[in-house]
Design a protein around this motif. Structure first.
Motif, PDB file in Angstrom:
ATOM      1  N   ALA A  77     -55.623   8.571 -61.183  1.00 39.81           N
ATOM      2  CA  ALA A  77     -55.367   7.154 -60.905  1.00 39.81           C
ATOM      3  C   ALA A  77     -54.502   7.004 -59.659  1.00 39.81           C
ATOM      4  CB  ALA A  77     -54.700   6.505 -62.108  1.00 39.81           C
ATOM      5  N   LEU A  78     -53.518   7.872 -59.515  1.00 42.40           N
ATOM      6  CA  LEU A  78     -52.649   7.793 -58.340  1.00 42.40           C
ATOM      7  C   LEU A  78     -53.413   8.119 -57.063  1.00 42.40           C
ATOM      8  CD1 LEU A  78     -49.384   9.457 -59.705  1.00 42.40           C
ATOM      9  CD2 LEU A  78     -49.931   7.017 -59.526  1.00 42.40           C
ATOM     10  N   GLU A  79     -54.315   9.089 -57.106  1.00 43.77           N
ATOM     11  CA  GLU A  79     -55.137   9.414 -55.943  1.00 43.77           C
ATOM     12  C   GLU A  79     -56.033   8.244 -55.560  1.00 43.77           C
ATOM     13  OE1 GLU A  79     -55.795  14.212 -55.976  1.00 43.77           O
ATOM     14  OE2 GLU A  79     -56.892  13.055 -57.470  1.00 43.77           O
ATOM     15  N   LEU A  80     -56.557   7.544 -56.556  1.00 39.50           N
ATOM     16  CA  LEU A  80     -57.383   6.366 -56.273  1.00 39.50           C
ATOM     17  C   LEU A  80     -56.554   5.286 -55.595  1.00 39.50           C
ATOM     18  CD1 LEU A  80     -59.993   4.703 -56.551  1.00 39.50           C
ATOM     19  CD2 LEU A  80     -59.224   4.045 -58.856  1.00 39.50           C
ATOM     20  N   LEU A  81     -55.334   5.047 -56.074  1.00 42.62           N
ATOM     21  CA  LEU A  81     -54.464   4.033 -55.472  1.00 42.62           C
ATOM     22  C   LEU A  81     -54.159   4.389 -54.014  1.00 42.62           C
ATOM     23  CD1 LEU A  81     -52.797   1.454 -55.911  1.00 42.62           C
ATOM     24  CD2 LEU A  81     -50.889   2.936 -56.588  1.00 42.62           C
ATOM     25  N   LEU A  82     -53.905   5.654 -53.740  1.00 34.37           N
ATOM     26  CA  LEU A  82     -53.648   6.081 -52.360  1.00 34.37           C
ATOM     27  C   LEU A  82     -54.865   5.842 -51.477  1.00 34.37           C
ATOM     28  CD1 LEU A  82     -51.716   9.448 -52.937  1.00 34.37           C
ATOM     29  CD2 LEU A  82     -50.773   7.272 -52.153  1.00 34.37           C
ATOM     30  N   ALA A  83     -56.057   6.054 -52.015  1.00 33.81           N
ATOM     31  CA  ALA A  83     -57.275   5.816 -51.236  1.00 33.81           C
ATOM     32  C   ALA A  83     -57.444   4.327 -50.937  1.00 33.81           C
ATOM     33  CB  ALA A  83     -58.489   6.358 -51.989  1.00 33.81           C
ATOM     34  N   VAL A  84     -57.133   3.486 -51.910  1.00 32.90           N
ATOM     35  CA  VAL A  84     -57.202   2.037 -51.675  1.00 32.90           C
ATOM     36  C   VAL A  84     -56.233   1.643 -50.573  1.00 32.90           C
ATOM     37  CG1 VAL A  84     -56.779  -0.235 -52.692  1.00 32.90           C
ATOM     38  CG2 VAL A  84     -57.971   1.517 -54.020  1.00 32.90           C
ATOM     39  N   ARG A  86     -55.092   3.456 -48.141  1.00 34.51           N
ATOM     40  CA  ARG A  86     -55.487   4.016 -46.846  1.00 34.51           C
ATOM     41  C   ARG A  86     -56.729   3.334 -46.286  1.00 34.51           C
ATOM     42  NH1 ARG A  86     -55.837   8.550 -48.574  1.00 34.51           N
ATOM     43  NH2 ARG A  86     -58.083   8.838 -48.765  1.00 34.51           N
ATOM     44  N   LEU A  87     -57.689   2.986 -47.153  1.00 35.80           N
ATOM     45  CA  LEU A  87     -58.978   2.471 -46.693  1.00 35.80           C
ATOM     46  C   LEU A  87     -59.070   0.951 -46.735  1.00 35.80           C
ATOM     47  CD1 LEU A  87     -61.210   5.116 -48.538  1.00 35.80           C
ATOM     48  CD2 LEU A  87     -60.547   5.099 -46.127  1.00 35.80           C
ATOM     49  N   GLY A  88     -58.186   0.318 -47.502  1.00 37.42           N
ATOM     50  CA  GLY A  88     -58.212  -1.135 -47.587  1.00 37.42           C
ATOM     51  C   GLY A  88     -59.417  -1.689 -48.312  1.00 37.42           C
ATOM     52  N   SER A  89     -60.089  -0.862 -49.089  1.00 36.12           N
ATOM     53  CA  SER A  89     -61.293  -1.304 -49.789  1.00 36.12           C
ATOM     54  C   SER A  89     -61.419  -0.517 -51.080  1.00 36.12           C
ATOM     55  CB  SER A  89     -62.531  -1.076 -48.921  1.00 36.12           C
ATOM     56  OG  SER A  89     -63.716  -1.155 -49.702  1.00 36.12           O
ATOM     57  N   LEU A  90     -61.604  -1.238 -52.182  1.00 37.81           N
ATOM     58  CA  LEU A  90     -61.778  -0.576 -53.470  1.00 37.81           C
ATOM     59  C   LEU A  90     -63.095   0.198 -53.507  1.00 37.81           C
ATOM     60  CD1 LEU A  90     -60.334  -0.263 -56.174  1.00 37.81           C
ATOM     61  CD2 LEU A  90     -61.594  -2.248 -57.016  1.00 37.81           C
ATOM     62  N   GLY A  91     -64.133  -0.377 -52.890  1.00 36.83           N
ATOM     63  CA  GLY A  91     -65.426   0.303 -52.858  1.00 36.83           C
ATOM     64  C   GLY A  91     -65.365   1.601 -52.071  1.00 36.83           C
ATOM     65  N   ALA A  92     -64.723   1.563 -50.897  1.00 35.80           N
ATOM     66  CA  ALA A  92     -64.605   2.775 -50.083  1.00 35.80           C
ATOM     67  C   ALA A  92     -63.759   3.823 -50.792  1.00 35.80           C
ATOM     68  CB  ALA A  92     -63.988   2.429 -48.724  1.00 35.80           C
ATOM     69  N   PRO A 124     -62.562 -11.246 -51.151  1.00 38.75           N
ATOM     70  CA  PRO A 124     -63.836 -10.890 -50.505  1.00 38.75           C
ATOM     71  C   PRO A 124     -63.637 -10.067 -49.228  1.00 38.75           C
ATOM     72  CG  PRO A 124     -63.855 -13.190 -51.204  1.00 38.75           C
ATOM     73  CD  PRO A 124     -62.449 -12.692 -51.397  1.00 38.75           C
ATOM     74  N   ARG A 125     -62.459 -10.177 -48.618  1.00 45.21           N
ATOM     75  CA  ARG A 125     -62.219  -9.441 -47.374  1.00 45.21           C
ATOM     76  C   ARG A 125     -61.742  -8.006 -47.621  1.00 45.21           C
ATOM     77  NH1 ARG A 125     -59.971 -14.367 -46.700  1.00 45.21           N
ATOM     78  NH2 ARG A 125     -57.872 -13.529 -47.024  1.00 45.21           N
ATOM     79  N   GLY A 126     -61.475  -7.670 -48.868  1.00 46.43           N
ATOM     80  CA  GLY A 126     -61.025  -6.317 -49.158  1.00 46.43           C
ATOM     81  C   GLY A 126     -59.928  -6.315 -50.198  1.00 46.43           C
ATOM     82  N   SER A 127     -59.213  -5.209 -50.290  1.00 44.32           N
ATOM     83  CA  SER A 127     -58.154  -5.039 -51.273  1.00 44.32           C
ATOM     84  C   SER A 127     -56.849  -4.759 -50.545  1.00 44.32           C
ATOM     85  CB  SER A 127     -58.484  -3.876 -52.213  1.00 44.32           C
ATOM     86  OG  SER A 127     -59.685  -4.134 -52.921  1.00 44.32           O
ATOM     87  N   ARG A 128     -55.798  -5.478 -50.961  1.00 42.17           N
ATOM     88  CA  ARG A 128     -54.487  -5.331 -50.327  1.00 42.17           C
ATOM     89  C   ARG A 128     -53.451  -5.028 -51.396  1.00 42.17           C
ATOM     90  NH1 ARG A 128     -50.135  -8.464 -49.573  1.00 42.17           N
ATOM     91  NH2 ARG A 128     -51.133 -10.173 -50.719  1.00 42.17           N
TER      92      ARG A 128
END
Length: 368
Positions: A77-84, A86-92, A124-128
């Motif tokens: 879960a923590l790795e997923l949060l770090l990816a969000v 860094r990438l600014g997108s839940l899908g990415a 809609p513009r991404g995840s912050r």
């Protein structure tokens, strides 16, 4: 799992301005998540095992032995949060960690419920990240980096363990069974350096208990004290003489009493062969004084071939000599001369790595 954790007891007297030091005004002794919430807000009643030292200003890292809170998320879960972050997108982020976007969204929501704070604003513009999410992400980065360092260290330990295998075995197994097993192991683990020490069963136990070997093999009646073991093969002892010995021409089997009364060429005390023979003849007066007492199977066999006298040897060790008629087997009636051959290791320390693989090969390639 316990560790030194940042923690506090008592009341925190801080002013509520320390987002990183945990200077909230709440009481100490709770979860990391609540401390993060209190720290990010600067005030409130959030409890803080993870932050603050109790009374006063609350230093960030007060060593307190504690168990990990149930509110601490797992590494995935923590790795997923770090990816969000860094990438600014839940899908990415989902694609990077190899899960679907719905699964990623579900995991983030689950982590938010677990911590009790909102971590991600979705649009809609991404995840912050929220303010609390940014703080949690900073903590998560250090946790994941520490986990990566831990994993690299463990891999190095495994590599060092797997680079060598120390085996100690009693004579018959070392000479007649282990060579085939070790050849098979080399085919599976060509980079593992194997050392083999041979000794009697008592020596095998001593070296294992002293940490001088990773896996042992014994031939005695039972598993030595302080060790666990498993049967890997079966064996029988045979009474053998040179063709010139009178017993080579007799038709009636040797009785246990007759065998016990006859001076024999024997292995030394502590050997598995000697243990089995002593036990088999204990009820028949015990062994007579040995004709010769030798420290290896090869030496006993050579003495018997030379005509020194009767010997008792493993059937595994004398197959060639019996086939070539350099030795003659003499039947014995009424004495139990069979035994189990065992792999052994210190109690509670099941073989791992190359030792585990060698143990598996003994079962795949049974002998005796």
């Amino acid at each position: 799992m316990s560790r030194e954790r940042d923690g506090g007891t008592g009341t925190g007297g801080g002013s509520g301005t320390g987002a990183r030091t945990g200077e909230g005004s709440g009481t100490g002794g709770g979860t990391a998540a609540a401390a993060i919430l209190a720290a990010s807000a600067g005030t409130g009643t959030g409890t803080g095992t993870a932050l603050g030292t109790g009374t006063g200003g609350g230093a960030a890292f007060g060593p307190v032995a504690a168990h990990l809170s149930h509110r601490v998320p797992d590494l995935g879960a923590l790795e997923l949060l770090l990816a969000v972050a860094r990438l600014g997108s839940l899908g990415a982020a989902a694609r990077e960690v190899g899960i679907t976007q719905p699964a990623a969204s579900s995991r983030i929501r689950s982590m938010e419920r677990q911590l009790g704070v909102a971590l991600v604003d979705r649009s809609p513009r991404g995840s912050r990240l929220t303010d609390a999410g940014a703080l949690v992400t900073d903590w998560a980065r250090r946790i994941v980096e520490a986990a990566e360092s831990f994993d690299a260290g463990v891999q190095a330990l495994r590599g060092r363990r797997d680079s060598r295998l120390r085996v100690v075995a009693s004579m018959t197994i070392a000479e007649y069974l282990l060579p085939g097993w070790l050849i098979a192991l080399r085919a599976e683990r060509p980079d593992t350096a194997v050392s083999l020490q041979a000794g009697n069963s008592a020596v095998v136990a001593q070296r294992l208990l002293a940490g001088e070997a990773d896996l042992g093999f014994v031939e005695g009646l039972a598993v030595p004290d302080g060790l666990d073991g498993t049967v890997v093969a079966h064996d029988r002892l045979a009474v053998v003489v040179a063709p010139s010995h009178p017993w080579a021409r007799r038709r009636a089997p040797i009785t246990p009493s007759e065998l016990a009364a006859t001076p024999l060429v024997l292995r030394e005390h502590g050997s598995g062969t000697r243990q089995v023979l002593d036990a088999a003849l204990a009820g028949h007066g015990g062994l007579a004084r040995p004709l010769l007492e030798l420290a290896s199977t090869t030496a006993v066999k050579a003495a018997a071939v030379s005509g020194a006298g009767p010997a008792v040897l493993s059937e595994l060790a004398i197959a060639e000599e019996l086939s070539s008629r350099r030795l003659v087997a003499v039947p014995v009636e009424g004495a139990r001369l069979s035994r189990d051959l065992r792999a052994v290791w210190p109690t509670g320390h099941r073989p791992t790595g190359p030792a585990r693989d060698l143990l598996s090969l003994t079962r795949a390639r049974p002998a005796g």
